[in-house]
Scaffold this motif. Structure first.
Motif, PDB file in Angstrom:
ATOM      1  N   ALA A   1       8.500  19.418  87.814  1.00 50.94           N
ATOM      2  CA  ALA A   1       8.417  20.558  88.719  1.00 50.94           C
ATOM      3  C   ALA A   1       7.015  21.164  88.682  1.00 50.94           C
ATOM      4  O   ALA A   1       6.440  21.492  89.722  1.00 50.94           O
ATOM      5  CB  ALA A   1       9.466  21.605  88.346  1.00 50.94           C
ATOM      6  N   LEU A   2       6.440  21.267  87.479  1.00 52.54           N
ATOM      7  CA  LEU A   2       5.101  21.863  87.368  1.00 52.54           C
ATOM      8  C   LEU A   2       4.041  20.956  87.980  1.00 52.54           C
ATOM      9  O   LEU A   2       3.229  21.386  88.802  1.00 52.54           O
ATOM     10  CB  LEU A   2       4.774  22.147  85.895  1.00 52.54           C
ATOM     11  CG  LEU A   2       5.545  23.308  85.269  1.00 52.54           C
ATOM     12  CD1 LEU A   2       5.291  23.369  83.768  1.00 52.54           C
ATOM     13  CD2 LEU A   2       5.138  24.620  85.919  1.00 52.54           C
ATOM     14  N   SER A   3       4.068  19.659  87.582  1.00 55.80           N
ATOM     15  CA  SER A   3       3.046  18.752  88.103  1.00 55.80           C
ATOM     16  C   SER A   3       3.243  18.563  89.598  1.00 55.80           C
ATOM     17  O   SER A   3       2.282  18.457  90.358  1.00 55.80           O
ATOM     18  CB  SER A   3       3.083  17.423  87.361  1.00 55.80           C
ATOM     19  OG  SER A   3       4.377  16.850  87.442  1.00 55.80           O
ATOM     20  N   GLY A   4       4.518  18.544  90.043  1.00 54.17           N
ATOM     21  CA  GLY A   4       4.799  18.377  91.467  1.00 54.17           C
ATOM     22  C   GLY A   4       4.290  19.562  92.270  1.00 54.17           C
ATOM     23  O   GLY A   4       3.693  19.391  93.336  1.00 54.17           O
ATOM     24  N   ALA A   5       4.501  20.769  91.743  1.00 52.39           N
ATOM     25  CA  ALA A   5       4.004  21.961  92.445  1.00 52.39           C
ATOM     26  C   ALA A   5       2.493  21.898  92.542  1.00 52.39           C
ATOM     27  O   ALA A   5       1.899  22.208  93.579  1.00 52.39           O
ATOM     28  CB  ALA A   5       4.444  23.227  91.703  1.00 52.39           C
TER      29      ALA A   5
ATOM     30  N   ILE B   1       1.580  19.474  95.238  1.00 51.81           N
ATOM     31  CA  ILE B   1       1.807  20.018  96.582  1.00 51.81           C
ATOM     32  C   ILE B   1       0.685  20.990  96.930  1.00 51.81           C
ATOM     33  O   ILE B   1       0.141  20.967  98.037  1.00 51.81           O
ATOM     34  CB  ILE B   1       3.165  20.743  96.648  1.00 51.81           C
ATOM     35  CG1 ILE B   1       4.301  19.736  96.579  1.00 51.81           C
ATOM     36  CG2 ILE B   1       3.279  21.554  97.934  1.00 51.81           C
ATOM     37  CD1 ILE B   1       5.659  20.361  96.590  1.00 51.81           C
ATOM     38  N   ALA B   2       0.331  21.832  95.961  1.00 53.99           N
ATOM     39  CA  ALA B   2      -0.740  22.793  96.215  1.00 53.99           C
ATOM     40  C   ALA B   2      -2.027  22.053  96.567  1.00 53.99           C
ATOM     41  O   ALA B   2      -2.742  22.416  97.490  1.00 53.99           O
ATOM     42  CB  ALA B   2      -0.946  23.680  94.993  1.00 53.99           C
ATOM     43  N   ARG B   3      -2.297  20.963  95.863  1.00 56.72           N
ATOM     44  CA  ARG B   3      -3.514  20.211  96.130  1.00 56.72           C
ATOM     45  C   ARG B   3      -3.423  19.536  97.492  1.00 56.72           C
ATOM     46  O   ARG B   3      -4.371  19.500  98.262  1.00 56.72           O
ATOM     47  CB  ARG B   3      -3.737  19.164  95.035  1.00 56.72           C
ATOM     48  CG  ARG B   3      -5.141  18.627  95.035  1.00 56.72           C
ATOM     49  CD  ARG B   3      -5.414  17.781  93.831  1.00 56.72           C
ATOM     50  NE  ARG B   3      -4.546  16.630  93.799  1.00 56.72           N
ATOM     51  CZ  ARG B   3      -4.929  15.442  93.326  1.00 56.72           C
ATOM     52  NH1 ARG B   3      -6.133  15.264  92.858  1.00 56.72           N
ATOM     53  NH2 ARG B   3      -4.096  14.442  93.307  1.00 56.72           N
ATOM     54  N   ARG B   4      -2.228  19.014  97.801  1.00 55.92           N
ATOM     55  CA  ARG B   4      -2.031  18.318  99.063  1.00 55.92           C
ATOM     56  C   ARG B   4      -2.238  19.259 100.244  1.00 55.92           C
ATOM     57  O   ARG B   4      -2.833  18.892 101.248  1.00 55.92           O
ATOM     58  CB  ARG B   4      -0.601  17.759  99.091  1.00 55.92           C
ATOM     59  CG  ARG B   4      -0.192  17.067 100.360  1.00 55.92           C
ATOM     60  CD  ARG B   4       1.325  16.830 100.324  1.00 55.92           C
ATOM     61  NE  ARG B   4       1.818  16.555 101.660  1.00 55.92           N
ATOM     62  CZ  ARG B   4       2.100  15.339 102.105  1.00 55.92           C
ATOM     63  NH1 ARG B   4       1.938  14.305 101.347  1.00 55.92           N
ATOM     64  NH2 ARG B   4       2.536  15.169 103.330  1.00 55.92           N
ATOM     65  N   SER B   5      -1.739  20.507 100.087  1.00 52.23           N
ATOM     66  CA  SER B   5      -1.849  21.410 101.229  1.00 52.23           C
ATOM     67  C   SER B   5      -3.115  22.246 101.158  1.00 52.23           C
ATOM     68  O   SER B   5      -3.297  23.150 101.963  1.00 52.23           O
ATOM     69  CB  SER B   5      -0.602  22.296 101.330  1.00 52.23           C
ATOM     70  OG  SER B   5      -0.179  22.702 100.068  1.00 52.23           O
TER      71      SER B   5
ATOM     72  N   ALA C   1      10.583  18.990  97.650  1.00 56.05           N
ATOM     73  CA  ALA C   1      10.079  19.545  96.395  1.00 56.05           C
ATOM     74  C   ALA C   1       9.623  20.981  96.601  1.00 56.05           C
ATOM     75  O   ALA C   1       9.856  21.840  95.755  1.00 56.05           O
ATOM     76  CB  ALA C   1       8.920  18.695  95.881  1.00 56.05           C
ATOM     77  N   ARG C   2       9.008  21.234  97.767  1.00 52.57           N
ATOM     78  CA  ARG C   2       8.525  22.586  98.027  1.00 52.57           C
ATOM     79  C   ARG C   2       9.695  23.566  98.040  1.00 52.57           C
ATOM     80  O   ARG C   2       9.611  24.670  97.516  1.00 52.57           O
ATOM     81  CB  ARG C   2       7.789  22.597  99.358  1.00 52.57           C
ATOM     82  CG  ARG C   2       7.101  23.893  99.638  1.00 52.57           C
ATOM     83  CD  ARG C   2       6.122  23.720 100.749  1.00 52.57           C
ATOM     84  NE  ARG C   2       6.773  23.437 102.016  1.00 52.57           N
ATOM     85  CZ  ARG C   2       6.149  23.510 103.185  1.00 52.57           C
ATOM     86  NH1 ARG C   2       4.877  23.823 103.219  1.00 52.57           N
ATOM     87  NH2 ARG C   2       6.782  23.248 104.305  1.00 52.57           N
TER      88      ARG C   2
END
Lengths: 733, 156
Positions: A135-139, A142-146, A169-170
């Motif tokens: 969840a942490l690495s995924g968040a 996502i932050a990096r992706r967006s 995931a978001r």
């Protein structure tokens, strides 16, 4: 690094997480059911009143407990046998069995320990730990992706499993983080790793020796609300040295059975309160709505596992190329790939080079080691871009290492960028690489080129240029995936543009029929709207060509606009189709270029065949959303595509305004000129929230962007700003 | 006698390995199908006056739950030294717990009572689930528990 931290725990823990997620989702229903089914105490009812009623119904009552859900359970002896029942606080009578639900118990044991007791608890705790990391690495990803945490809620772009993975995931990450964190806390508590044990007062050394005090005379019980009660326990029958035991929200204590005085009390410790809160957050017991929400979120786990696996497999699919050692290869191919798709292109390139007799070394950009490229004749860099122009995972540190070199490598360089024009920072990382190389005076083999959305054509074109530079015949045919195609039958064609040397046709195909099974399993052609793409696979080629759709599924046909390209294989085949002929095609969604469902005005700008999706938006505009269409053509008498339709749609209110520009004829001007002429109106529309959608050739799009830049500058707006807000989208070719 | 016994009990928890005045006693606890998770059981002995003397066995490994074995907990204050080395796993519904201990002869026919407190997660606590006097005549005679234990027997 973060991606690896996301990938490996995900793959390893997928099965455990599936069990945790599904059982957790099922368990989340029980606290809500208990909350609804358990008779609740009326506001203001005192514990003395409740205990009195229960003692009336069950004179041998021993203990009364209240669960966080409000469920009250009484325990008593009947002829030496212990009994228990759920109590209606209004009457004191038992209304239901107090035995735990067998299904809930089974699910609970599966969820927390896989029926394996402590060993299973540790496995499940490891699963929760993996989920926390995911969840942490995924968040973070996502932050990096967006493009940063500020853009967390910005509309997402991209497509396929990666997009779905990120979307789910978001929505789920905060809930999953909460579930995982509280699970680890509870495990630590179970294994006595936390000082959160219940505070228990010392048992009183002496008691009055009497018995039979009236409960209503005990202040503490007379005034205590039922809602604050945890449990109330009677003294052991016949044991004068025993006491009443009272547990409340705030602590626990002993009361004398003769006098009712409080003999000992211990407040709940802060640790105990934290643990109780965490237990409530995790199980939903006492917070059933939150529990249901977390249960629903847990259902995202199977979806996340499936799409995550698909992303990983897609990234792996093209692997398996054996490259020569760095010191011996003539061609060094460096790859900056995030999800692994660019790596697939690199291997196609490497195979083609090997087939023409080259020795090739393929490595990630992060492994850049120019001193070891002893026999290198050329260095080729294939670089993807992530989010707002960030280096992709396998290119970390490349720019620093390049900048630190005293002198650029002797072998000349070619950079090929991969990206998505839907993103603001299209190929920004590749541009940075090229810029730093230029600043280092690194000799250029080929100028920077780009590949949009994994376009096989772009890649093929670059291959031809590279082959020319190397003096070899280099044919790069890379199809990222070979999707299932459907056979489409042409039902109608309308021809335009012959007089202006731009033969163009609107081709309408019948909707391919899908069986129910195909529809259910997603194997059919799929549902689409205008702006999506179809990939047409021409005969004699394996690489598809993409065309924007001018219709939606609900129109009942598949419509595209095709212009004959000189020497074009696919457009040539399409242009000779007659009704009844068939082509093979597949659908590719293009959510970045959908009109959307909101009601803000749309400014549609297109030229030539770019009218296709824009006409589709207008056709579907039954709700009469204000749409303003700027259309550039060569001559109104020859290639006014959709001319009659547009007039009709305007009469029906589907199109608010139509502004055309013809580049030939009495007063030649382009769509950019038409925009400038409408500057005031455009500024007003955009200030009122309008969205701009541009479709057509790349040069036209650049011209439009420049014109809009000039038009909007006085209002303090710019195309770049609008793109960042998702209010300016382009579909170019 | 009692004081000597108590002193021994403190150090050996009522068991006397390889002593002449002790003999092997098998304690068999058969659980019934009460429809719950594994039960925590505390087996302990009280004297004629009902005072706690010592513990024989603790089935269940997590001390945070011992407070639910309320009689035992009250008698010992939850003192883990009382069950040091004589702790095992909890006992599932329908399962049997069989333990063999070397118990002092002096424990029998002297007014001592063996108690079992039982507790099951999310179900009612059952202190004094079993309370059986330790006598030579009582050996081999099954005693029923109140809720969770189908039968308890001690064999010499």
């Amino acid at each position: 690094m973060i991606r690896a931290l996301h990938r490996w725990p995900g793959l390893l823990a997928a099965v455990v997480l599936l069990v945790l997620g599904l059982s957790g989702a099922a368990l989340s229903v029980f606290p809500a059911a208990e909350r609804l089914s358990a008779p609740q105490a009326e506001a203001g009812q005192s514990v003395a009143d409740l205990v009195g009623k229960i003692a009336g119904a069950y004179p041998t009552v021993e203990q009364i407990r209240r669960a966080p859900s409000g469920k009250i359970t009484a325990y008593w002896f009947e002829g030496g046998t212990p009994k228990a029942a759920v109590i209606d606080p209004a009457t004191g009578q038992g209304v239901a069995s107090a035995d735990p639900n067998a299904v809930e118990r089974w699910l609970t044991n599966l969820h927390r320990s896989l029926f394996l007791d402590d060993a299973g608890r540790l496995v499940m705790a490891a699963g929760a730990g993996a989920m926390l990391i995911l969840a942490l690495s995924g968040a973070w990803l996502i932050a990096r992706r967006s493009g940063g945490w500020r853009h967390w809620f910005a509309p997402m772009r991209g497509r396929g499993p990666a997009r779905w993975h990120a979307e789910m995931a978001r929505a789920a990450s905060v809930g999953l983080l909460l579930s995982a964190g509280t699970a680890l806390w509870m495990t630590a508590s179970t294994f006595d790793l936390l000082p959160d044990g219940e505070a228990q007062p010392d048992f009183p050394a002496s008691v009055s020796g009497g018995s039979g005090v009236a409960l209503t005379d005990i202040d503490m019980i007379g005034t205590l609300a039922v809602t604050d009660l945890r449990s109330f326990t009677y003294p052991y029958p016949g044991d004068a040295s025993d006491v009443f035991t009272l547990k409340t929200e705030s602590g626990s204590g002993y009361l004398d059975q003769g006098t009712g005085t409080l003999l000992a009390w211990a407040d709940a410790t802060p640790w105990q309160r934290v643990s109780e809160t965490i237990y409530m957050l995790h199980t939903g017991q006492g917070a059933s709505v939150l529990g249901l929400a977390l249960g629903l979120i847990a259902l995202a786990i199977p979806g996340l596992a499936g799409t995550g696996l698909a992303v990983w497999l897609a990234g792996r699919g093209a692997r398996g190329f054996r490259s020569s050692p760095a010191a011996q290869a003539e061609t060094i191919v460096l790859v900056g790939s995030e999800g692994g798709s660019t790596r697939g292109f690199a291997e196609t390139l490497a195979r083609a080079l090997v087939a023409s007799g080259q020795s090739v070394h393929v490595a990630p950009m992060s492994a850049f080691a120019p001193q070891s490229y002893r026999r290198a004749q050329r260095i080729l860099i294939l670089a993807a871009t992530y989010g707002d122009g960030v280096a992709p995972a396998s290119a970390k540190g490349f720019l620093d290492r390049l900048a630190a070199l005293p002198v650029a490598p002797k072998a000349p360089l070619a950079v090929l960028g991969f990206g998505d024009r839907g993103f603001l920072a299209f190929c920004a990382y590749a541009e940075r690489v090229a810029a730093v190389a230029k600043a280092k005076d690194w000799q250029e083999l080929l100028p920077l080129a780009t590949v949009d959305r994994q376009s096989p054509q772009d890649f093929h074109r670059w291959g031809l240029a590279l082959g020319k530079a190397l003096g070899i015949d280099l044919v790069l045919s890379h199809s990222p995936r070979t999707p299932r195609t459907a056979s489409l039958e042409l039902i109608e064609r309308r021809d335009y543009g012959a007089k202006v040397q731009a033969p163009t046709a609107i081709l309408r195909f019948a909707l391919p029929r899908a069986s129910l099974w195909q529809r259910l399993t997603g194997q059919g052609f799929g549902r689409f709207v205008a702006g999506d793409l179809i990939g047409v696979v021409p005969e004699g080629a394996s690489v598809p060509r993409f065309y924007s759709l001018a219709s939606a599924t609900r129109d009942g046909f598949v419509e595209i606009v095709v212009r004959k390209q000189p020497g074009g294989l696919c457009s040539g085949q399409l242009m000779v189709l007659q009704p009844g002929d068939r082509v093979r095609a597949f659908l590719r969604r293009n959510p970045g270029f959908h009109a959307g469902r909101d009601r803000v005005p749309l400014i549609l700008i297109g030229a030539g065949t770019g009218i296709g999706p824009l006409a589709g938006f207008v056709r579907a505009n039954a709700r009469r959303r204000p749409m303003h269409l700027f259309f550039g053509m060569r001559h109104a008498a020859s290639d006014f595509l959709y001319g009659e339709d547009l007039a009709r749609w305007q009469a029906e209110g589907r199109l608010a305004r139509l502004i055309t520009a013809a580049s030939r004829g009495a007063r030649p001007h382009y769509v950019q000129d038409a925009l400038r002429a409408e500057a005031a109106e455009l500024t007003r529309l955009i200030q009122s929230g309008a969205r701009i959608m541009v479709c057509g050739g790349r040069e036209m799009a650049a011209g439009v962007s420049a014109a809009l830049g000039d038009i909007l500058a006085p209002a303090g707006l710019s195309p770049v700003l609008l793109k960042a807000e998702g209010r300016y989208v382009e579909d170019t070719y | 006698m009692k004081s000597v016994f108590a002193a021994l009990a403190l150090t050996t928890a009522l068991t006397f390995p390889a002593l002449a005045l002790a003999r092997p006693v098998t304690l068999t606890t058969q659980m019934n199908n009460y429809g719950g998770d594994g039960a925590y059981l505390a087996l302990y002995v009280t004297d004629k006056g009902g005072a706690y003397v010592g513990s024989l066995w603790m089935a269940g490994g997590k001390s945070k739950y011992y407070k639910h074995l309320s009689e035992w907990y009250r008698a010992t204050g939850g003192d883990l030294a009382q069950i040091n080395g004589i702790t095992g796993a909890s006992v599932g519904a329908g399962r049997q717990l069989e333990i063999t201990l070397d118990l002092a002869d002096a424990l029998f026919d002297a007014g001592y009572t063996l108690h079992i407190d039982a507790s099951v997660e999310d179900m009612r606590d059952s202190p004094n689930e079993v309370a059986v006097p330790l006598t030579s005549a009582g050996a081999g005679q099954p005693v029923a528990g109140r809720r969770y234990i189908a039968s308890f027997t001690y064999d010499m």
